[in-house]
Design an enzyme around this catalytic site. Structure first.
Site, PDB file in Angstrom:
ATOM      1  N   ILE A 539       0.813  -1.216   0.000  1.00  0.00           N
ATOM      2  CA  ILE A 539       0.000   0.000   0.000  1.00  0.00           C
ATOM      3  C   ILE A 539       0.851   1.274   0.000  1.00  0.00           C
ATOM      4  CG2 ILE A 539      -2.017  -1.066   1.073  1.00  0.00           C
ATOM      5  CD1 ILE A 539      -1.096   0.077   3.754  1.00  0.00           C
ATOM      6  N   GLY A 542       8.513   2.992   1.298  1.00  0.00           N
ATOM      7  CA  GLY A 542       9.341   3.926   2.034  1.00  0.00           C
ATOM      8  C   GLY A 542      10.805   3.709   1.747  1.00  0.00           C
ATOM      9  N   GLY A 545      11.698   0.371   3.713  1.00  0.00           N
ATOM     10  CA  GLY A 545      10.735  -0.710   3.806  1.00  0.00           C
ATOM     11  C   GLY A 545       9.421  -0.346   3.158  1.00  0.00           C
ATOM     12  N   LYS A 561       4.988  -3.270   8.182  1.00  0.00           N
ATOM     13  CA  LYS A 561       6.083  -2.660   7.439  1.00  0.00           C
ATOM     14  C   LYS A 561       7.199  -3.694   7.289  1.00  0.00           C
ATOM     15  CE  LYS A 561       7.683   1.517   8.456  1.00  0.00           C
ATOM     16  NZ  LYS A 561       8.466   2.564   9.174  1.00  0.00           N
ATOM     17  N   ASP A 661      12.455  12.752  11.951  1.00  0.00           N
ATOM     18  CA  ASP A 661      11.947  12.666  10.583  1.00  0.00           C
ATOM     19  C   ASP A 661      10.451  12.971  10.561  1.00  0.00           C
ATOM     20  OD1 ASP A 661      12.149  12.343   7.846  1.00  0.00           O
ATOM     21  OD2 ASP A 661      11.857  10.176   7.897  1.00  0.00           O
TER      22      ASP A 661
END
Length: 802
Positions: A539, A542, A545, A561, A661
């Site tokens: 879906i 990143g 991952g 993930k 982040d």
């Protein structure tokens, strides 16, 4: 409601809309004068024309709008007198005329507005005195008259307005004493009967009176500023009975006597400023009980004795100024326990002996001034830990020895070490190389390539010693990294061995960390549901991952993930996996993504979270349909949720966690559009005994600027990213160059909001518009270049809640 697109003049035909009840045309580009035909709108209840470029005077015909409840004309270019006819609007509850160019006196007729709750005419050019008729405004809760040219005494009748809870009269020329009922009187037996005042600003006037007699006790009071007046007398111990008081500012008056020890009982006090008065005696040790205090300013008095040894109890203190007093003795070692301190000024006193080495523990300190004392001995080597230090003043002391330790202070910008007994070469850092001779003179032993100093003679092995000093920390960092990886892969191996011994070890302790769940079955179910992590089931993707939506046989839905293969040579991926697990394993917060567990095996490594149906904030902002659904109430709630989560990570976790982040991609939304921070792969647990240096990490466009040159991680890195996120929510996309913009006035701020506001959702109401302006102000504070000028996330959360 007509917002964001109108320009030109308001048509006079508007008076023909006789049945009109509400009219909002604020935050546009309307110019010209306000038509007098508004007076025909007999049924109009709400009129908002604020934040435009309207000019001319306020029509006297406004007095004919007999049904009017709210009138908002603020932030225009209106001039002339406030029309006395406004006194006819007896149903009026809100009147806002601030930030215009109105002049002349405040009309007595405004005293007829007995239902008025909110009155603000600040930031105009009004003169004269406050009308005595204001005594009739029995329902008034907020009175803002600040930054005008008003004069004369404050009417005693103001003290009878028992519903008032916000009073701001600062920046005028008021004289005389304060109203008796608003300030005076003994401590009442029943505090519930006290005046309801919460916020009082009277600074920058010419008010006088005895401060020990003129102030009573208010159970609701949380902020009072009396600075820059002519109050005299001694500070009353009664202030300690204001149980909700968070800020007490009485700077630059004629206050005498001692600081009452009873102030130490003001448990909620966060800011205390008594500077530039005539206070004497010692600093009461009882003040150190103020564990919520963030700012303490006692400079410019005649205080004597030493700093209390208990000063280390100020665990939340960020700003301490005791300069220009008569303090003596040694600086206590406990000063190093104030770990949140970013400003420390002890200059112009009589402190003696050496600088305590514990000052090296103040790793957040940005500005340090110990000048004009009689300090002696060498500068402690622990100064090397002050990596946040940008301004240092040690001038006019008796310090001796070498200053080579300053080679380690890469962030130092300004330095003054004049008139000591220091020696050796000037450090090869910009602060010293760019220093003037006035900032270095008076030290006979100093040498270097600076105008006015003698050149240095280097020893043969001088360069070798310097190289060793630089390499040693780097070697230490490398060894530490290897140790962390060894522990990580050791853990992974344990998990694998334990898999082979099913009978002796529980699966959820080494393969899958989910309580009350059979890890092996869950592992098999995830592999089956994702078709062994087939790309068709992915879906989102990143950097380290991919994410998958998995519906379990129980009916529960989780997000998985899958991390890239963890081979020994893929150091960064392994580190990110470890960071995320370590950061999330003990976190329990409603605005942080719920972490169910992780799998770390030779075949697959992944993390399991609660599935959040609405996806990332970035996705919702970029899609026209979802961005329209993401209305302004939801957006404000998202900002609040992220702020609460960051405050929790920074202030309620031990050790503190810096996300590093924070982006709109790492803020996930549930079905109710509640925000949940995710993406902890870059997270860092702050070690108070470490300098917390790191490699540059994060997402371009969100990374705090200091990381580019200091590589030092603090909570303020997240604060900067949060500022970017606020602007992104307001604009609807990454703000880009808007980050470098800094409006110079409230008007410019409001105009900027109007210019950049995301057009996809419905326009905000006037109330929400004001909220967005306040939000943008917070954003720019968070985006300050100097990390120590940024607020803490705890402070940001409080600002958002106010």
């Amino acid at each position: 409601m007509l917002n964001n697109s109108l320009s030109g003049n308001i048509p006079s035909e508007i008076g023909n809309l006789s049945s009109l009840q509400e009219l909002y045309i604020d935050n546009n580009q309307l110019a010209g004068s306000i038509p007098s035909t508004f007076g025909k709108l007999k049924h109009l209840r709400l009129l908002h024309l604020s934040t435009n470029s309207l000019s001319g005077s306020i029509p006297s015909e406004f007095g004919h709008m007999e049904s009017l409840n709210e009138l908002a004309l603020y932030k225009n270019n209106l001039s002339g007198f406030i029309p006395p006819s406004l006194g006819n609007l007896t149903d009026l509850t809100i009147l806002q005329l601030y930030e215009n160019k109105l002049f002349g006196p405040i009309p007595e007729e405004l005293g007829n507005l007995k239902l008025l709750v909110f009155l603000e005419v600040s930031q105009n050019q009004l003169n004269g005195s406050i009308p005595f008729s204001f005594a009739n405004l029995s329902n008034l809760e907020t009175l803002f008259l600040r930054d005008n040219q008003l004069s004369g005494p404050i009417p005693q009748e103001i003290g009878n307005l028992m519903k008032m809870w916000m009073l701001e009269l600062d920046g005028n020329q008021f004289t005389g004493q304060l109203p008796q009922n608003i300030c005076r009187g003994p401590i009442p037996k029943d505090l519930k009967n006290c005046n309801s005042l919460k916020r009082v600003r009277l600074e920058r006037n010419r008010l006088a009176g005895n401060i020990s007699e003129d102030f009573g006790v208010y159970s609701s009071l949380n902020f009072i500023s009396l600075s820059d007046n002519d109050f005299y007398g001694e500070i009353s111990p009664q202030w300690a009975s204001c149980n909700n008081l968070s800020s007490l500012q009485i700077a630059r008056n004629n206050i005498t006597g001692r600081i009452p020890p009873e102030l130490g009982n003001s448990a909620q006090l966060q800011a205390l400023d008594l500077s530039s008065n005539h206070l004497v005696g010692e600093i009461p040790k009882e003040l150190t009980k103020l564990t919520s205090l963030t700012r303490l300013i006692l400079s410019g008095n005649q205080l004597s004795g030493g700093i209390p040894m208990e000063v280390g109890s100020f665990s939340q203190l960020e700003y301490l100024d005791l300069s220009a007093n008569r303090l003596s003795r040694s600086i206590p070692e406990t000063i190093g326990d104030m770990l949140k301190l970013y400003y420390l000024n002890l200059s112009s006193n009589n402190f003696s002996l050496g600088i305590p080495r514990q000052i090296g523990k103040l790793v957040q300190v940005n500005e340090l001034d110990l000048s004009h004392n009689i300090l002696s001995g060498e500068i402690p080597t622990q100064f090397q830990s002050l990596q946040s230090l940008s301004t240092l003043n040690l001038s006019y002391n008796n310090l001796s020895g070498s200053i080579t330790i300053f080679n380690e202070l890469r962030g130092l910008v300004q330095v003054d070490i004049a008139h000591n007994e220091l020696e050796g070469p000037i450090p090869d850092v910009p602060a010293f190389q760019n220093a003037s001779i006035q900032e270095l003179e008076g030290n006979r032993g100093l040498c270097g390539n600076v105008s006015g100093l003698k050149p240095c003679k280097l020893s043969k092995n001088g360069h070798h010693k310097l190289l060793y000093a630089i390499m040693l920390p780097l070697l230490g960092a490398a060894i530490l990294s290897i140790a962390i990886l060894a522990l990580f892969f050791g853990f992974k191996k344990k998990g694998k061995d334990a898999d082979e011994e099913r009978e002796s070890t529980k699966i959820d302790e080494n393969l899958f960390a989910i309580s009350s769940v059979d890890g092996r079955l869950l592992y098999a179910e995830i592999i089956s549901a994702t078709k062994n992590f087939n790309s068709q089931c992915c879906i989102s993707k990143g950097e380290y991952g991919n994410a998958y939506r998995v519906e379990l046989s129980s009916g529960d839905i989780v997000a998985v993930k899958k991390v890239l293969p963890l081979h020994a040579d893929e150091v960064s991926t392994a580190k990110e996996f470890q960071n995320e697990v370590m950061a999330l394993i003990d976190i329990q917060h409603g605005n942080i993504v719920k972490f169910y567990g992780f799998c770390c095996s030779a075949e697959q490594s992944f993390l399991v979270y609660k599935y959040l149906e609405k996806g990332s904030l970035a996705t919702n902002l970029s899609n026209d349909e979802t961005a329209k659904e993401l209305d302004w109430d939801k957006r404000l709630n998202i900002i609040n949720g992220v702020a609460y989560a960051l405050s929790y990570l920074h202030h309620d976790c031990s050790p503190p966690i810096v996300h590093r982040d924070l982006t709109s991609n790492n803020v996930l939304l549930d079905l109710e559009f509640e925000a949940h921070i995710s993406g902890f792969g870059m997270a860092k647990l702050l070690n108070p005994d470490s300098s917390n240096w790191t490699n540059l990490a994060g997402t371009y466009g969100y990374v705090a600027p200091e990381l580019a040159y200091t590589m030092k991680v603090t909570e303020k890195c997240d604060v900067y990213s949060f500022g970017v996120l606020i602007l992104e929510v307001i604009v609807g996309a990454h703000p880009g160059d808007l980050i470098a913009t800094l409006p110079s006035s409230s008007l410019e701020m409001r105009l900027l909001v109007k210019d950049v506001l995301d057009q996809k959702p419905l326009p905000p109401s006037a109330y929400i518009q004001d909220k967005l302006v306040s939000l943008m102000k917070i954003a720019f504070i968070c985006l300050a270049d100097n990390p120590h000028s940024r607020p803490t996330m705890c402070a940001v959360s409080q600002l958002l809640a106010s």
